[in-house]
Design an enzyme around this catalytic site. Sequence first.
Site, PDB file in Angstrom:
ATOM      1  N   ASP A  67       0.842  -1.209   0.000  1.00 31.50           N
ATOM      2  CA  ASP A  67       0.000   0.000   0.000  1.00 31.50           C
ATOM      3  C   ASP A  67       0.870   1.249   0.000  1.00 31.50           C
ATOM      4  O   ASP A  67       0.639   2.194  -0.765  1.00 31.50           O
ATOM      5  CB  ASP A  67      -0.915  -0.029   1.227  1.00 31.50           C
ATOM      6  CG  ASP A  67      -1.711   1.253   1.388  1.00 31.50           C
ATOM      7  OD1 ASP A  67      -2.526   1.570   0.505  1.00 31.50           O
ATOM      8  OD2 ASP A  67      -1.495   1.961   2.394  1.00 31.50           O
ATOM      9  N   GLU A 132      -2.178  -5.430  -3.467  1.00 31.24           N
ATOM     10  CA  GLU A 132      -1.267  -4.637  -2.633  1.00 31.24           C
ATOM     11  C   GLU A 132      -0.168  -5.520  -2.039  1.00 31.24           C
ATOM     12  O   GLU A 132       1.002  -5.127  -2.004  1.00 31.24           O
ATOM     13  CB  GLU A 132      -2.050  -3.940  -1.517  1.00 31.24           C
ATOM     14  CG  GLU A 132      -2.914  -2.796  -2.011  1.00 31.24           C
ATOM     15  CD  GLU A 132      -3.710  -2.141  -0.904  1.00 31.24           C
ATOM     16  OE1 GLU A 132      -4.039  -0.951  -1.044  1.00 31.24           O
ATOM     17  OE2 GLU A 132      -4.027  -2.812   0.103  1.00 31.24           O
TER      18      GLU A 132
END
Length: 250
Positions: A67, A132
């Site tokens: 992320d 992610e």
Amino acid sequence: MFSNTTFENIEKNEDSILVRKLIKILGFCPKNTKFLKEVFIYSFSTKRKNLNPNYSVNFQRLEFLGDAVLNSIISHFLCEKLPEKKEGELTQIRSKIVCRRNLNEISRKLTIADIFLEKSVTSDNILGNTLEALIGFIYLEIGYQGCKNFVHQKILHSHVNITKLQNEIFSYKVWMIEWSQKNKFLINFKTFREKEDKDKNLIIYLSELTILGFEIQTKGRGSSKKKSEEMAAKEAYFLIQKKCKKILKH
């Protein structure tokens, strides 16, 4: 009857096929295929996860890392591509790219759902989270530049239309607040529980939106306060567009 050895061979074959699918998505052959398999295959196999709960912990750590790296790469990309945009505008565009809905859709296009042994776990959010985590894994495997190349080639250049995103409404509620401030109207949200079904663990919220001085009242329903307010704002948005068109005609 299958023997234990036969089952083990079937599982090994499944692992081999799924690792190959992961490698195809990555675009390179990683050195740490054992870690790749443990995190991205075993984390979503209920039977195997029970044997080692650290699989899911490692997945969450990679997701956290991915992320952060993804946001960094996209921020750099937008600064270079849109030199005329201010910080707030760049933040909005980046938010549209990395929002859960968009990441879920990109994951689907990258065929990430194919790596799961148990199809029952492939909810939308799992797909975005896995993307992610994969980015976090790529960063650890081949560094920032290699990860940047992956994000540019597989995500930004293939599945992101910056021009289209700039014209999309990310949040109708945010749009309503900005519109009302710009045009000096007061808006008011009232949200409360409308229905609750404890047996089904279901709560329905009702939001009422009033635009004072513009004679618009709308309602929205959803499984959370955020969703119900978004639905009320969405309805108000279309009513405003319709009303403004009538005013322009006259």
